[in-house]
Write a protein that holds these residues in place. Structure first.
Motif, PDB file in Angstrom:
ATOM      1  N   PRO A 156      -3.624  14.555  -0.149  1.00 16.25           N
ATOM      2  CA  PRO A 156      -2.657  14.194  -1.100  1.00 16.25           C
ATOM      3  C   PRO A 156      -2.294  12.655  -0.693  1.00 16.25           C
ATOM      4  O   PRO A 156      -2.056  12.225   0.771  1.00 16.25           O
ATOM      5  CB  PRO A 156      -1.263  14.989  -0.660  1.00 16.25           C
ATOM      6  N   ILE A 157      -2.318  11.816  -1.503  1.00 22.52           N
ATOM      7  CA  ILE A 157      -1.982  10.349  -1.177  1.00 22.52           C
ATOM      8  C   ILE A 157      -0.925   9.923  -1.889  1.00 22.52           C
ATOM      9  O   ILE A 157      -0.471   9.879  -3.156  1.00 22.52           O
ATOM     10  CB  ILE A 157      -3.159   9.465  -1.704  1.00 22.52           C
ATOM     11  N   ILE A 158       0.081   9.194  -1.044  1.00 24.68           N
ATOM     12  CA  ILE A 158       1.191   8.748  -1.651  1.00 24.68           C
ATOM     13  C   ILE A 158       1.274   7.122  -1.487  1.00 24.68           C
ATOM     14  O   ILE A 158       1.196   6.663  -0.275  1.00 24.68           O
ATOM     15  CB  ILE A 158       2.675   9.024  -0.698  1.00 24.68           C
ATOM     16  N   PHE A 159       1.170   6.379  -2.660  1.00 26.78           N
ATOM     17  CA  PHE A 159       1.251   4.982  -2.475  1.00 26.78           C
ATOM     18  C   PHE A 159       2.323   4.189  -2.060  1.00 26.78           C
ATOM     19  O   PHE A 159       3.527   4.607  -2.543  1.00 26.78           O
ATOM     20  CB  PHE A 159       0.779   4.318  -3.848  1.00 26.78           C
ATOM     21  N   LEU A 160       2.565   3.257  -1.423  1.00 31.86           N
ATOM     22  CA  LEU A 160       3.639   2.737  -0.796  1.00 31.86           C
ATOM     23  C   LEU A 160       3.353   1.117  -1.054  1.00 31.86           C
ATOM     24  O   LEU A 160       2.447   0.387  -0.519  1.00 31.86           O
ATOM     25  CB  LEU A 160       3.905   2.746   0.671  1.00 31.86           C
TER      26      LEU A 160
ATOM     27  N   LEU B 138      -1.962   6.467  -9.955  1.00 30.98           N
ATOM     28  CA  LEU B 138      -2.016   7.893 -10.500  1.00 30.98           C
ATOM     29  C   LEU B 138      -3.263   8.050 -10.974  1.00 30.98           C
ATOM     30  O   LEU B 138      -3.899   9.084 -10.680  1.00 30.98           O
ATOM     31  CB  LEU B 138      -0.895   8.037 -11.347  1.00 30.98           C
ATOM     32  N   GLU B 139      -3.919   7.306 -12.066  1.00 31.59           N
ATOM     33  CA  GLU B 139      -5.197   7.465 -12.610  1.00 31.59           C
ATOM     34  C   GLU B 139      -6.295   7.597 -11.639  1.00 31.59           C
ATOM     35  O   GLU B 139      -7.485   8.339 -11.899  1.00 31.59           O
ATOM     36  CB  GLU B 139      -5.361   6.574 -13.602  1.00 31.59           C
ATOM     37  N   ILE B 140      -6.417   6.914 -10.459  1.00 32.90           N
ATOM     38  CA  ILE B 140      -7.378   6.932  -9.550  1.00 32.90           C
ATOM     39  C   ILE B 140      -7.393   7.908  -8.595  1.00 32.90           C
ATOM     40  O   ILE B 140      -8.094   8.110  -7.669  1.00 32.90           O
ATOM     41  CB  ILE B 140      -7.542   5.528  -9.103  1.00 32.90           C
ATOM     42  N   GLY B 141      -6.371   8.731  -8.470  1.00 32.44           N
ATOM     43  CA  GLY B 141      -6.326   9.984  -7.566  1.00 32.44           C
ATOM     44  C   GLY B 141      -5.161  10.060  -6.729  1.00 32.44           C
ATOM     45  O   GLY B 141      -5.042  10.965  -6.028  1.00 32.44           O
ATOM     46  N   ALA B 142      -4.042   9.005  -6.830  1.00 35.06           N
ATOM     47  CA  ALA B 142      -2.754   9.032  -5.866  1.00 35.06           C
ATOM     48  C   ALA B 142      -1.757  10.365  -6.377  1.00 35.06           C
ATOM     49  O   ALA B 142      -2.103  10.580  -7.669  1.00 35.06           O
ATOM     50  CB  ALA B 142      -2.089   7.958  -5.879  1.00 35.06           C
ATOM     51  N   ASP B 143      -1.131  10.836  -5.705  1.00 35.56           N
ATOM     52  CA  ASP B 143      -0.208  11.940  -5.985  1.00 35.56           C
ATOM     53  C   ASP B 143       1.259  11.558  -6.198  1.00 35.56           C
ATOM     54  O   ASP B 143       2.108  12.232  -6.789  1.00 35.56           O
ATOM     55  CB  ASP B 143      -0.353  13.170  -5.074  1.00 35.56           C
ATOM     56  N   ASP B 144       1.490  10.311  -5.714  1.00 33.31           N
ATOM     57  CA  ASP B 144       2.985   9.788  -5.839  1.00 33.31           C
ATOM     58  C   ASP B 144       3.051   8.255  -5.638  1.00 33.31           C
ATOM     59  O   ASP B 144       1.910   7.962  -4.962  1.00 33.31           O
ATOM     60  CB  ASP B 144       3.820  10.667  -4.964  1.00 33.31           C
ATOM     61  N   TYR B 145       4.016   7.767  -5.954  1.00 28.57           N
ATOM     62  CA  TYR B 145       4.051   6.197  -5.848  1.00 28.57           C
ATOM     63  C   TYR B 145       5.413   5.960  -5.423  1.00 28.57           C
ATOM     64  O   TYR B 145       6.430   6.096  -6.127  1.00 28.57           O
ATOM     65  CB  TYR B 145       3.770   5.516  -7.275  1.00 28.57           C
ATOM     66  N   VAL B 146       5.799   5.106  -4.513  1.00 29.18           N
ATOM     67  CA  VAL B 146       7.153   4.822  -3.805  1.00 29.18           C
ATOM     68  C   VAL B 146       6.929   3.264  -3.890  1.00 29.18           C
ATOM     69  O   VAL B 146       6.193   2.570  -3.148  1.00 29.18           O
ATOM     70  CB  VAL B 146       7.153   5.375  -2.653  1.00 29.18           C
ATOM     71  N   THR B 147       8.154   2.556  -4.384  1.00 29.14           N
ATOM     72  CA  THR B 147       8.258   0.864  -4.281  1.00 29.14           C
ATOM     73  C   THR B 147       9.032   0.710  -3.369  1.00 29.14           C
ATOM     74  O   THR B 147      10.220   1.178  -3.114  1.00 29.14           O
ATOM     75  CB  THR B 147       8.530   0.673  -5.712  1.00 29.14           C
ATOM     76  N   LYS B 148       8.580  -0.317  -2.628  1.00 34.13           N
ATOM     77  CA  LYS B 148       9.414  -1.125  -1.568  1.00 34.13           C
ATOM     78  C   LYS B 148      10.574  -1.986  -2.375  1.00 34.13           C
ATOM     79  O   LYS B 148      10.236  -2.489  -3.426  1.00 34.13           O
ATOM     80  CB  LYS B 148       8.600  -2.213  -0.634  1.00 34.13           C
ATOM     81  N   PRO B 149      11.708  -2.062  -1.672  1.00 36.97           N
ATOM     82  CA  PRO B 149      12.291  -1.392  -0.547  1.00 36.97           C
ATOM     83  C   PRO B 149      12.591   0.067  -1.013  1.00 36.97           C
ATOM     84  O   PRO B 149      13.027   0.613  -1.993  1.00 36.97           O
ATOM     85  CB  PRO B 149      13.535  -2.084  -0.227  1.00 36.97           C
ATOM     86  N   PHE B 150      12.428   1.000  -0.047  1.00 32.93           N
ATOM     87  CA  PHE B 150      12.840   2.561  -0.108  1.00 32.93           C
ATOM     88  C   PHE B 150      13.538   3.012   0.821  1.00 32.93           C
ATOM     89  O   PHE B 150      13.870   2.388   1.991  1.00 32.93           O
ATOM     90  CB  PHE B 150      11.460   3.133  -0.262  1.00 32.93           C
ATOM     91  N   SER B 151      13.974   4.412   0.381  1.00 31.96           N
ATOM     92  CA  SER B 151      14.636   5.176   1.346  1.00 31.96           C
ATOM     93  C   SER B 151      13.689   5.981   2.209  1.00 31.96           C
ATOM     94  O   SER B 151      12.929   6.772   1.746  1.00 31.96           O
ATOM     95  CB  SER B 151      15.632   5.878   0.697  1.00 31.96           C
ATOM     96  N   PRO B 152      13.687   5.893   3.527  1.00 33.31           N
ATOM     97  CA  PRO B 152      12.954   6.591   4.197  1.00 33.31           C
ATOM     98  C   PRO B 152      13.180   8.193   4.080  1.00 33.31           C
ATOM     99  O   PRO B 152      12.392   9.003   4.191  1.00 33.31           O
ATOM    100  CB  PRO B 152      13.226   6.363   5.751  1.00 33.31           C
ATOM    101  N   ARG B 153      14.413   8.571   4.013  1.00 36.99           N
ATOM    102  CA  ARG B 153      14.813  10.116   3.469  1.00 36.99           C
ATOM    103  C   ARG B 153      14.020  10.452   2.130  1.00 36.99           C
ATOM    104  O   ARG B 153      13.733  11.491   1.989  1.00 36.99           O
ATOM    105  CB  ARG B 153      16.235  10.097   3.508  1.00 36.99           C
ATOM    106  N   GLU B 154      13.974   9.525   1.289  1.00 34.91           N
ATOM    107  CA  GLU B 154      13.503   9.919  -0.061  1.00 34.91           C
ATOM    108  C   GLU B 154      12.048  10.000   0.180  1.00 34.91           C
ATOM    109  O   GLU B 154      11.341  11.039  -0.290  1.00 34.91           O
ATOM    110  CB  GLU B 154      13.796   8.652  -1.017  1.00 34.91           C
ATOM    111  N   LEU B 155      11.512   9.197   0.892  1.00 34.02           N
ATOM    112  CA  LEU B 155      10.100   9.239   1.088  1.00 34.02           C
ATOM    113  C   LEU B 155       9.486  10.432   1.857  1.00 34.02           C
ATOM    114  O   LEU B 155       8.834  11.242   1.531  1.00 34.02           O
ATOM    115  CB  LEU B 155       9.237   7.982   1.940  1.00 34.02           C
ATOM    116  N   LEU B 156      10.540  10.852   2.767  1.00 32.16           N
ATOM    117  CA  LEU B 156      10.266  12.207   3.508  1.00 32.16           C
ATOM    118  C   LEU B 156      10.299  13.354   2.639  1.00 32.16           C
ATOM    119  O   LEU B 156       9.484  14.169   2.877  1.00 32.16           O
ATOM    120  CB  LEU B 156      11.325  12.307   4.704  1.00 32.16           C
ATOM    121  N   ALA B 157      11.390  13.223   1.677  1.00 37.27           N
ATOM    122  CA  ALA B 157      11.394  14.424   0.892  1.00 37.27           C
ATOM    123  C   ALA B 157      10.119  14.352  -0.213  1.00 37.27           C
ATOM    124  O   ALA B 157       9.547  15.499  -0.580  1.00 37.27           O
ATOM    125  CB  ALA B 157      12.700  14.135  -0.139  1.00 37.27           C
TER     126      ALA B 157
END
Length: 222
Positions: free
Chosen positions: A73-77, A90-109
């Protein structure tokens, strides 16, 4: 569980490592695409957090390379917020995408959500029957018994299972498993196959890994 982080900003990496390790994960950080790719080719991991902008490459291109040998599983940051970038990722195979700045707790979830999805898939596969080999976290299982494969052994067995019952030559196995150049010689393949057979014995599948003399190896469920 092992989480790999490929991110060139040390402050962001430190934050991620802290929040992951506080929740019981093991975090492995690399600040270049090359170092992260080398690690993933030789070590098992449960999830990858991947920055798009890296000093020695593009995260999108790195994702495509990883998808050539791994379904981790790959999460882009990334700092990119455009819709087209999210879609491409997402089309090339990532499972999720998080944009900076981000909440560390959200990324953990999000990390937990992806890992939970993998566990559900593995449990569903297990329920289909005990007389099959199933894959989970870059190892093969029969029922609840893990083979305990190394990263290279996993790629070799994975290639044989996906090609079954076709015979694969030693050269094909070296190619399919992305065997490191310093290990890529035919007799070394034989050594790894012997080790895989020994590990298959504990789940009574050793006889399924067969030798075609003069040609190579194949996997055939009897």
């Amino acid at each position: 569980m092992n989480i790999v982080i490929i991110e060139d900003e040390s402050a962001i990496a430190d934050t991620l490592i802290h929040v992951l390790e506080m929740d019981g994960f093991k975090a492995h950080w690399f600040n270049t695409a090359g170092a992260g790719l080398a690690h993933l080719k030789t070590k098992s991991a449960d999830l990858l957090i991947l920055d798009v902008g890296l000093p020695d490459g593009n995260g999108f291109e790195l994702c495509k390379q990883i998808r050539g040998f791994s379904d981790i599983p790959i999460i882009f940051l990334t700092a990119r917020a455009d819709e087209i970038d999210r879609v491409v990722g997402l089309e090339i195979g990532a499972d999720d995408y998080v944009t900076k700045p981000f909440s560390p707790r959200e990324l953990l979830a999000r990390v937990k959500l992806r890992l939970k999805s993998i566990r559900r898939q593995a449990e569903s596969t297990s329920e289909q029957g005990q007389d099959v080999l199933r894959v989970e976290n870059f190892d093969y299982f029969r029922g609840n018994i893990a083979l305990g494969l190394t990263a290279l052994e996993f790629r070799l067995l994975d290639a044989l299972l996906k090609s079954s019952p076709r015979v694969l030559s030693r050269q094909q196995l070296m190619d399919f498993s992305s065997m490191p150049s310093e290990e890529a010689y035919e007799r070394n393949v034989d050594s790894h196959i012997k080790s895989i057979r020994n590990k298959l014995q504990k789940v009574e599948f050793a006889e399924c890994l067969k030798t075609k003399r003069g040609f190579g190896y194949y996997f055939e469920k009897e």
